[in-house]
Design a protein around this motif. Structure first.
Motif, short mmCIF file in Angstrom:
data_model
loop_
_atom_site.label_atom_id
_atom_site.label_comp_id
_atom_site.label_asym_id
_atom_site.label_seq_id
_atom_site.Cartn_x
_atom_site.Cartn_y
_atom_site.Cartn_z
N ALA A 159 8.52 76.97 26.58
CA ALA A 159 8.97 77.96 26.99
C ALA A 159 10.33 78.07 27.87
CB ALA A 159 7.59 78.42 28.13
N GLU A 160 10.59 77.39 28.19
CA GLU A 160 11.58 76.70 29.35
C GLU A 160 12.99 76.81 28.13
OE1 GLU A 160 14.20 73.70 31.67
OE2 GLU A 160 11.90 73.33 31.73
N ARG A 161 12.93 75.75 27.52
CA ARG A 161 14.10 75.72 26.54
C ARG A 161 14.39 76.71 25.64
NH1 ARG A 161 15.07 70.05 24.89
NH2 ARG A 161 13.72 68.60 25.96
N SER A 162 13.19 77.59 25.52
CA SER A 162 13.68 78.75 24.51
C SER A 162 13.82 80.22 24.91
CB SER A 162 11.98 79.52 23.14
OG SER A 162 10.45 79.53 24.66
N ALA A 163 13.72 80.55 26.44
CA ALA A 163 14.13 81.23 27.28
C ALA A 163 15.53 81.35 27.51
CB ALA A 163 13.54 81.32 28.55
N ALA A 164 15.71 80.14 27.55
CA ALA A 164 16.98 79.00 28.49
C ALA A 164 17.37 79.37 27.50
CB ALA A 164 16.80 77.65 29.02
N THR A 165 17.57 78.81 26.10
CA THR A 165 18.46 79.09 25.12
C THR A 165 18.68 80.67 24.14
OG1 THR A 165 17.41 77.24 23.83
CG2 THR A 165 18.48 79.02 22.02
N PHE A 166 17.64 81.69 24.81
CA PHE A 166 17.47 83.38 24.62
C PHE A 166 18.54 83.29 25.49
CE2 PHE A 166 16.28 87.54 26.13
CZ PHE A 166 16.29 88.27 24.97
N ILE A 167 18.90 83.26 26.66
CA ILE A 167 19.50 83.55 27.62
C ILE A 167 20.99 83.19 27.77
CG2 ILE A 167 19.65 83.75 30.39
CD1 ILE A 167 16.68 83.75 30.83
N GLN A 168 21.18 81.57 27.16
CA GLN A 168 22.64 81.85 27.31
C GLN A 168 23.17 82.54 25.93
OE1 GLN A 168 21.78 77.26 26.79
NE2 GLN A 168 21.10 77.51 29.06
N THR A 169 22.68 82.70 25.02
CA THR A 169 22.43 83.85 23.68
C THR A 169 23.13 84.59 23.90
OG1 THR A 169 21.69 81.66 22.80
CG2 THR A 169 22.40 83.87 20.92
N LEU A 205 17.43 86.44 20.04
CA LEU A 205 16.28 86.55 19.16
C LEU A 205 15.91 85.53 18.68
CD1 LEU A 205 14.52 89.68 19.56
CD2 LEU A 205 13.56 88.17 21.30
N VAL A 206 17.25 85.48 18.08
CA VAL A 206 17.29 84.34 16.56
C VAL A 206 16.88 83.00 17.27
CG1 VAL A 206 18.78 83.83 14.62
CG2 VAL A 206 17.81 86.47 14.46
N ALA A 207 18.27 83.09 18.30
CA ALA A 207 18.14 81.80 18.93
C ALA A 207 17.63 81.05 19.85
CB ALA A 207 19.55 81.77 19.56
N GLY A 208 16.63 81.90 20.23
CA GLY A 208 15.68 81.49 20.53
C GLY A 208 14.28 81.46 19.58
N GLY A 209 14.19 81.98 18.45
CA GLY A 209 13.09 81.46 17.78
C GLY A 209 13.88 80.31 16.83
N LEU A 210 14.82 79.56 16.89
CA LEU A 210 15.34 78.61 16.50
C LEU A 210 14.84 77.54 17.21
CD1 LEU A 210 18.63 79.75 14.55
CD2 LEU A 210 16.81 78.92 13.38
N ALA A 211 15.03 78.07 18.50
CA ALA A 211 14.80 76.79 19.82
C ALA A 211 13.08 76.56 19.81
CB ALA A 211 14.58 77.53 20.59
N VAL A 212 12.50 77.28 19.61
CA VAL A 212 10.80 77.34 19.36
C VAL A 212 10.70 76.74 17.47
CG1 VAL A 212 8.62 78.52 18.96
CG2 VAL A 212 10.31 79.17 20.31
N ALA A 213 11.64 76.47 16.79
CA ALA A 213 11.25 76.37 15.90
C ALA A 213 11.37 75.19 15.69
CB ALA A 213 11.97 76.49 14.65
N LYS A 214 12.54 74.26 16.07
CA LYS A 214 13.37 73.07 16.76
C LYS A 214 12.10 72.53 17.52
CE LYS A 214 14.94 71.01 19.92
NZ LYS A 214 14.78 70.36 20.88
N ALA A 215 11.54 73.21 18.18
CA ALA A 215 10.38 72.72 19.32
C ALA A 215 9.47 72.44 18.59
CB ALA A 215 10.28 73.09 19.90
N ILE A 216 9.00 72.75 17.29
CA ILE A 216 7.68 71.99 16.81
C ILE A 216 8.12 70.95 15.40
CG2 ILE A 216 6.13 73.47 14.79
CD1 ILE A 216 6.56 75.77 16.44
N VAL A 217 9.51 71.32 15.74
CA VAL A 217 9.65 69.55 14.17
C VAL A 217 9.44 68.38 14.91
CG1 VAL A 217 11.38 69.20 13.10
CG2 VAL A 217 10.91 71.90 12.59
#
Length: 83
Positions: free
Chosen positions: A27-37, A57-69
């Motif tokens: 949650a922290e990583r995806s929220a931070a990526t969303f806000i920074q983008t 939203l695309v950047a936040g989604g990619l952060a979630v995908a990276k975290a899952i990988v």
């Protein structure tokens, strides 16, 4: 330290049950990526519009995908690829 529970799936793979620590990290990583983008696009374009939200939203989604990988490649309790 919390433990991650591994269970076998029907097809022989391993399913991981998410820990609270992992979910907070994600949650922290995806929220931070969303806000920074969003802020970066606003500064670069000089305005706010639907394109800013799309990019964030695309950047936040990619952060979630990276975290899952990362969870399956590295430490299952971290959303980081380097741990």
């Amino acid at each position: 330290m919390t433990t991650t529970k591994k269970t076998k799936t029907k097809k022989g793979g391993v399913a991981l049950t998410a820990t609270r620590e992992y979910m907070l990290d994600l949650a922290e990583r995806s929220a931070a990526t969303f806000i920074q983008t969003a802020l970066g696009v606003i500064v670069a374009t000089g305005g706010f519009g639907i394109d800013v939200l799309k990019a964030a939203l695309v950047a936040g989604g990619l952060a979630v995908a990276k975290a899952i990988v990362a969870r399956y490649k590295g430490d299952p309790e971290s959303a980081s690829l380097v741990k």
